[in-house]
Motif scaffolding. Structure first.
Motif, PDB file in Angstrom:
ATOM      1  N   ASP A   1       0.814  -1.228   0.000  1.00 47.45           N
ATOM      2  CA  ASP A   1       0.000   0.000   0.000  1.00 47.45           C
ATOM      3  C   ASP A   1       0.844   1.273   0.000  1.00 47.45           C
ATOM      4  N   ILE A   2       2.024   1.224  -0.612  1.00 46.82           N
ATOM      5  CA  ILE A   2       2.866   2.420  -0.722  1.00 46.82           C
ATOM      6  C   ILE A   2       2.458   3.168  -1.989  1.00 46.82           C
ATOM      7  N   HIS A   3       2.291   4.471  -1.888  1.00 43.09           N
ATOM      8  CA  HIS A   3       1.745   5.250  -3.009  1.00 43.09           C
ATOM      9  C   HIS A   3       2.833   5.783  -3.942  1.00 43.09           C
ATOM     10  N   PHE A   4       3.833   6.458  -3.371  1.00 45.27           N
ATOM     11  CA  PHE A   4       4.844   7.118  -4.204  1.00 45.27           C
ATOM     12  C   PHE A   4       6.132   6.288  -4.275  1.00 45.27           C
ATOM     13  N   VAL A   5       6.849   6.455  -5.390  1.00 43.21           N
ATOM     14  CA  VAL A   5       8.094   5.716  -5.610  1.00 43.21           C
ATOM     15  C   VAL A   5       9.135   6.085  -4.558  1.00 43.21           C
TER      16      VAL A   5
ATOM     17  N   GLY B   1      -5.216  -8.882  -7.432  1.00 43.68           N
ATOM     18  CA  GLY B   1      -6.154  -7.769  -7.339  1.00 43.68           C
ATOM     19  C   GLY B   1      -6.426  -7.229  -5.958  1.00 43.68           C
ATOM     20  N   THR B   2      -5.655  -7.693  -4.947  1.00 45.49           N
ATOM     21  CA  THR B   2      -5.767  -7.110  -3.609  1.00 45.49           C
ATOM     22  C   THR B   2      -4.373  -6.938  -3.029  1.00 45.49           C
ATOM     23  N   THR B   3      -4.210  -5.931  -2.178  1.00 47.42           N
ATOM     24  CA  THR B   3      -2.947  -5.757  -1.477  1.00 47.42           C
ATOM     25  C   THR B   3      -2.930  -6.670  -0.246  1.00 47.42           C
ATOM     26  N   ASP B   4      -1.813  -6.681   0.465  1.00 46.52           N
ATOM     27  CA  ASP B   4      -1.729  -7.515   1.668  1.00 46.52           C
ATOM     28  C   ASP B   4      -2.725  -7.075   2.737  1.00 46.52           C
ATOM     29  N   SER B   5      -3.118  -5.809   2.698  1.00 48.33           N
ATOM     30  CA  SER B   5      -4.089  -5.311   3.679  1.00 48.33           C
ATOM     31  C   SER B   5      -5.523  -5.627   3.289  1.00 48.33           C
TER      32      SER B   5
END
Length: 492
Positions: free
Chosen positions: A314-318, A416-420
């Motif tokens: 769920d990290i947004h920016f590089v 299609g889902t993140t770990d969260s």
């Protein structure tokens, strides 16, 4: 008080914004460019603007072109400001803005007749392309042009109005051949290995479906130089428009934000002349292969390496991904252990120094590049940026644990889902297929590698299949964070 970007306001630009040092009314078009997006406007258009600012090359201005309905929106934004673009360079200690004026027109996307008419003009000596990896009709597994693609087959029909870039380019070449005009050079500016050869295969492959003599004429008379291009350039959002207005006092419908670094290495092979771009920093070489392989494997492969674990976390920016020790550590270990050892020597370049430069560039907190952008279109990018490295490692009998983990992370992302548990919105032209295959691979990892058009021989390797299955099983059992921890500890 802000200034709205237009030709009439060039003399009124805010003090912190530089503008063209040349008279745009004196420019003459010499290049038609397909794919007027952010990368083109931060790269080729900037090099030309730099050249024009020296007083040279004023008969090499750009005319934009395109084939997709969606490109009309970008054209409308640029038309409203007389084809001008603001380019903002940013890194941690630097931000500057300039207005570039190298583009003088933009033909209506999809208007094949008007574009072909322009291509037939003897003044046009180069046709350049940034149409993304997916625009070349390449069969991912073989890496070859796919003449059976429905769009190509349609363009090859007698009397067809061409709809593809290759079809329109070929129609322009046919007109020039009939009129006795020297053919233009076709110059790819996309991140594809041997991009000139790939473009040549596409244009000649389409010609061969129409007429063998035409195909041979293109082969013998048209130049397709290979080139390596590089500049990290994210998509434009309201965030960037707001920064430009608030920090610089300039309103631009479609500004480009990018890093200060840029590079262009190009083979000096042109049919009808070229602008003196060496005066603007372009490096002309006899063979671009070593440079492009270095860039595609270390930089583009590096982007893929950080993209999918960061996406799952769920990290947004590089730059935020590079602040996460597990992601940064995964990048460093995979690059040094498995990717960089497959890169042959590059003239006047130390590969470790190049990697450290890449690490700094990925860490730039000002760019606002997103993980989602890096995750986009894996079905086209992985076969170009990652899978050939796996193939080289397997051929040499070397380990592939890290590359297998990268592939497993991509597979897990496509579920299609993140770990969260957050939903990942579709992020690939083939998303439905990728998601269905990723779901099947959760219990049967071999289903992912059975995508023969993507993995080819790599997917049939027992060594890779075992490493991939193990990595994917560990990922599903423990999540990305714990899996990266184990990999970095040598326990995967």
């Amino acid at each position: 008080m802000t200034v709205r970007l237009s030709s009439s306001n060039l003399a009124k630009l805010p003090s912190k914004v530089s503008g063209p040092k040349y008279d745009r009314s004196s420019l003459k078009a010499g290049i038609v460019h397909f794919g007027v997006g952010n990368f083109h406007r931060s790269h080729q258009a900037v090099y030309l603007d730099d050249l024009f600012n020296t007083g040279l090359g004023h008969d090499w201005a750009l005319i934009g072109a395109g084939v997709f309905e969606g490109e009309k929106a970008g054209r409308a934004r640029l038309e409203a400001q007389d084809w001008l673009t603001t380019v903002v360079e940013q890194d941690e200690g630097h931000m500057s803005a300039r207005v570039t004026g190298a583009m003088v027109d933009f033909l209506t996307p999809g208007d094949a007749a008007a574009i072909i008419e322009q291509l037939a003009d003897p003044a046009i000596k180069i046709v350049s392309l940034t149409i993304t990896e997916g625009g070349y009709f390449i069969d991912p597994a073989s890496g070859k042009f796919n003449p059976a693609h429905p769009d190509i087959v349609a363009d090859a029909q007698p009397g067809a109005v061409p709809k593809t870039v290759f079809g329109i380019i070929l129609a322009g070449l046919v007109r020039r051949r009939a009129d006795g005009i020297v053919p233009f050079t076709v110059m790819s500016c996309d991140n594809i290995p041997h991009n000139g050869h790939v473009t040549s295969d596409g244009v000649i492959g389409l010609a061969r479906l129409i007429d063998e003599d035409l195909a041979n004429w293109v082969r013998d008379n048209v130049a397709f130089p290979n080139g390596m291009v590089d500049r990290i350039t994210p998509a434009t959002t309201d965030r960037e428009r707001g920064i430009l207005a608030n920090d610089f006092g300039l309103e631009d419908n479609w500004p480009v934000f990018c890093e200060p670094f840029k590079q262009w290495v190009l083979e000096d092979h042109f049919t009808a002349g070229r602008p003196p771009l060496e005066k603007a920093g372009v490096q002309f070489v006899k063979d671009v292969s070593p440079y492009e392989l270095m860039k595609i494997r270390i930089l583009n492969g590096g982007h893929a390496t950080i993209a999918y674990p960061a996406g799952l976390m769920d990290i947004h920016f590089v730059h935020e991904a590079m602040q996460e020790p597990l992601v940064r550590g995964f990048l460093a270990k995979l690059e040094r252990d498995e990717i960089i050892p497959t890169v042959p020597p590059v003239p006047d370049t130390v590969l470790e120094d190049y990697y450290q430069l890449i690490e700094r560039r990925f860490s730039n907190p000002k760019i606002g590049d997103t993980i989602r952008r890096l995750c986009l279109d894996g079905s086209n990018r992985q076969p170009k940026f990652i899978i050939p490295t796996i193939a080289d490692r397997l051929k040499a009998g070397k380990g592939v644990a890290g590359l297998a983990l990268e592939s497993a992370l991509w597979c897990r992302y496509c579920f299609g889902t993140t770990d969260s548990g957050a939903v990942i919105e579709p992020n690939d032209p083939n998303w439905d297929r990728m998601q269905a295959t990723a779901k099947a691979a959760k219990d049967a990892p071999g289903a992912w590698l059975a995508m023969d058009d993507i993995y080819g021989d790599v997917g049939r390797s027992p060594v890779f299949a075992q490493a991939f299955a193990h990595a994917l099983n560990v990922l599903w059992a423990n999540g990305a964070r714990e899996t990266l921890t184990r990999y970095l500890a040598g326990q995967l």
